[in-house]
Design an enzyme around this catalytic site. Structure first.
Site, PDB file in Angstrom:
ATOM      1  N   TRP A 101      11.519  22.850  42.778  1.00  0.00           N
ATOM      2  CA  TRP A 101      12.961  22.685  42.977  1.00  0.00           C
ATOM      3  C   TRP A 101      13.723  22.660  41.661  1.00  0.00           C
ATOM      4  O   TRP A 101      14.752  23.326  41.532  1.00  0.00           O
ATOM      5  CB  TRP A 101      13.258  21.441  43.818  1.00  0.00           C
ATOM      6  CG  TRP A 101      12.887  21.657  45.256  1.00  0.00           C
ATOM      7  CD1 TRP A 101      11.960  20.969  45.979  1.00  0.00           C
ATOM      8  CD2 TRP A 101      13.395  22.668  46.148  1.00  0.00           C
ATOM      9  NE1 TRP A 101      11.870  21.483  47.247  1.00  0.00           N
ATOM     10  CE2 TRP A 101      12.735  22.521  47.374  1.00  0.00           C
ATOM     11  CE3 TRP A 101      14.339  23.690  46.012  1.00  0.00           C
ATOM     12  CZ2 TRP A 101      12.997  23.347  48.476  1.00  0.00           C
ATOM     13  CZ3 TRP A 101      14.602  24.518  47.116  1.00  0.00           C
ATOM     14  CH2 TRP A 101      13.935  24.337  48.323  1.00  0.00           C
ATOM     15  N   ASP A 175      18.925  15.767  41.300  1.00  0.00           N
ATOM     16  CA  ASP A 175      18.758  16.309  42.651  1.00  0.00           C
ATOM     17  C   ASP A 175      17.846  15.313  43.356  1.00  0.00           C
ATOM     18  O   ASP A 175      16.638  15.272  43.111  1.00  0.00           O
ATOM     19  CB  ASP A 175      18.123  17.701  42.601  1.00  0.00           C
ATOM     20  CG  ASP A 175      17.774  18.230  44.001  1.00  0.00           C
ATOM     21  OD1 ASP A 175      18.005  17.513  44.990  1.00  0.00           O
ATOM     22  OD2 ASP A 175      17.263  19.371  44.086  1.00  0.00           O
ATOM     23  N   LYS A 199      16.579  15.668  54.674  1.00  0.00           N
ATOM     24  CA  LYS A 199      15.299  15.026  54.410  1.00  0.00           C
ATOM     25  C   LYS A 199      15.348  13.567  54.858  1.00  0.00           C
ATOM     26  O   LYS A 199      14.538  13.115  55.640  1.00  0.00           O
ATOM     27  CB  LYS A 199      14.937  15.100  52.922  1.00  0.00           C
ATOM     28  CG  LYS A 199      15.161  16.477  52.272  1.00  0.00           C
ATOM     29  CD  LYS A 199      14.258  17.551  52.820  1.00  0.00           C
ATOM     30  CE  LYS A 199      14.599  18.977  52.421  1.00  0.00           C
ATOM     31  NZ  LYS A 199      14.777  19.287  51.039  1.00  0.00           N
TER      32      LYS A 199
HETATM   33  C1  LIG Z   1      15.043  20.699  50.346  1.00  0.00           C
HETATM   34  C2  LIG Z   1      15.394  20.633  48.919  1.00  0.00           C
HETATM   35  C3  LIG Z   1      16.277  21.542  48.334  1.00  0.00           C
HETATM   36  C4  LIG Z   1      16.902  22.686  49.100  1.00  0.00           C
HETATM   37  O1  LIG Z   1      17.830  22.241  50.010  1.00  0.00           O
HETATM   38  P1  LIG Z   1      18.709  23.276  50.852  1.00  0.00           P
HETATM   39  O2  LIG Z   1      19.416  22.397  51.810  1.00  0.00           O
HETATM   40  O3  LIG Z   1      17.767  24.238  51.521  1.00  0.00           O
HETATM   41  O4  LIG Z   1      19.624  23.969  49.940  1.00  0.00           O
HETATM   42  C5  LIG Z   1      16.566  21.396  46.990  1.00  0.00           C
HETATM   43  N1  LIG Z   1      16.038  20.397  46.260  1.00  0.00           N
HETATM   44  C6  LIG Z   1      15.185  19.499  46.797  1.00  0.00           C
HETATM   45  C7  LIG Z   1      14.625  18.414  45.949  1.00  0.00           C
HETATM   46  C8  LIG Z   1      14.844  19.590  48.139  1.00  0.00           C
HETATM   47  O5  LIG Z   1      14.000  18.698  48.684  1.00  0.00           O
END
Ligand SMILES: *Cc1c(COP(=O)(O)O)cnc(C)c1O
Length: 372
Positions: A101, A175, A199
């Site tokens: 990511w 993030d 999540k």
């Molecule tokens: C799932 C995830 C993403 C991507 O999220 P989207 O909603 O598909 O854009 C980015 N960073 C992390 C850490 C994630 O778990």
């Protein structure tokens, strides 16, 4: 009838209480005669839902008043572009790469600013956390970006870096998609925290951006208005129509978090503290078993193992199909690992009860006995 336990990495399991409440309120939200999906985002009913959700999130995460909470769209992948547009001023930004990511974030940011990779764990296959003291930070980066929990590789920062202690005044951007609301956030160390909701917080379609006020107002001219943090903040996340239903469900999840209670040897914990204690217990139970099994393997170093996403491997990939079909029969769903890592992955977010992890460990033991 009890539902199976769902270990999906995202969109992920939600608290059953929340789904039941949403079902009860589906056709008629609290006597309004409307379902939440059918309400104007500017009507008093939805505004009350929106304001309550923000107040509850601020309460749970102790978000200081000088941070704005934005309810946006585009996901964390959208933020990979939206963030540099808003914060970089076209200059240099530092990225720390600890898994898929953060790697994606750095790659996308290159389209908008000068990206410097300050540290990476690529050499060991994203299984460690580069020591904070060894980061090669730029002289004056616009910001420093990290992914505080790598959902795919299972690498978590259990403590956020203190950039000032590293001699850097830049804002830290995290993030935190896959562990937001699993533990407290130290806001003295953070400039921006962002994450997709699917999540740990609610359905997909909602992206949370929590941004320190002084960072607003510097967007590049190319920034779409609907993605300009200042514009979104000035319009209380209603510059365009927000994802109203996802916002509502997130609000129900925040109330569910506030209701949580956990009795521990140290006394009774409530709310986020109860959630965190339970997350620690769940992770200890699962890693503890995997470590002593003599059958399963994990790869991430012990000091940065994610409490939320637990990748693990069987001794032989030829057993994977049998493992997954047996798990499904036992009521344990979506354990297949990400294709880039292979093996298995159990995501054990807030909404996964301890009983789910106990059931998983029971199945792991049983499978190891039959195939060991
Ligand atoms: C799932 C995830 C993403 C991507 O999220 P989207 O909603 O598909 O854009 C980015 N960073 C992390 C850490 C994630 O778990």
């Amino acid at each position: 009838m009890s539902r199976p336990f769902n270990f999906s990495a995202g969109p992920a399991t939600l608290p059953e209480d929340v789904l039941a409440q949403a079902a009860r309120e589906m056709l008629d939200w609290r006597g309004s005669g409307m379902g939440v999906m059918e309400m104007s985002h500017r009507g008093k009913e939805f505004l009350s839902i929106a304001h309550q959700a923000e107040a509850d999130l601020r309460d749970i995460l102790s978000i200081p008043a000088h941070f704005k909470v934005l309810f946006m769209q585009g996901g964390a992948i959208g933020e990979n572009a939206i963030l540099p547009m808003n914060l970089s001023r076209g200059a240099r930004a530092d990225y720390v790469v600890t898994g898929s990511w953060s790697q994606k974030s750095a790659k996308e940011a290159r389209r908008y600013c000068d990206v410097h990779v300050a540290a990476t764990n690529e050499a060991d296959g994203h299984t460690s956390l580069p020591a904070y003291g060894g980061w090669q930070l730029s002289e004056r980066p616009a910001y420093v970006h990290v992914c505080s929990n790598e959902t795919i590789h299972g690498v978590e920062m259990h403590e956020l870096p203190d950039l000032r202690a590293l001699g850097c005044d830049a804002p830290l951007v995290i993030d935190c998609s896959s562990h937001i609301a699993s533990r407290p956030i130290d806001w003295t160390r953070v400039g921006v925290a962002y994450g997709g909701a699917q999540k740990n917080i609610g359905p997909s379609g909602l992206t949370l951006v929590i941004v320190r006020e002084d960072l607003l107002g510097h967007a590049l001219p190319i920034t779409p208005s609907g993605f300009n943090y200042q514009t979104v903040a000035d319009n209380e996340s209603m510059y365009n129509t927000p994802p109203t239903y996802a916002w509502y469900i997130a609000g129900l999840v925040f109330q569910w978090i506030k209701r949580q209670r956990e009795v521990t040897p140290a006394g009774e914990l409530t709310g986020l503290a109860a959630i965190e204690a339970r997350n620690i217990a769940k992770a200890e139970l699962l890693y503890g078993y995997l470590d002593q099994s003599g059958f399963y393997r994990t790869k991430v170093q012990a000091d940065c193992r994610s409490r939320m996403n637990v990748p693990f491997f069987l001794p032989d990939d030829a057993l994977n199909e049998a493992f997954l079909s047996g798990a499904k029969e036992a009521g344990l769903l979506q354990l297949k690992g990400h294709k880039s890592v292979g093996g298995m992955r159990a995501s054990i977010y807030n909404a996964m009860p301890l009983a789910g992890v106990e059931a998983l460990v029971g199945y792991l033991k049983d499978f190891a006995l039959r195939h060991g």
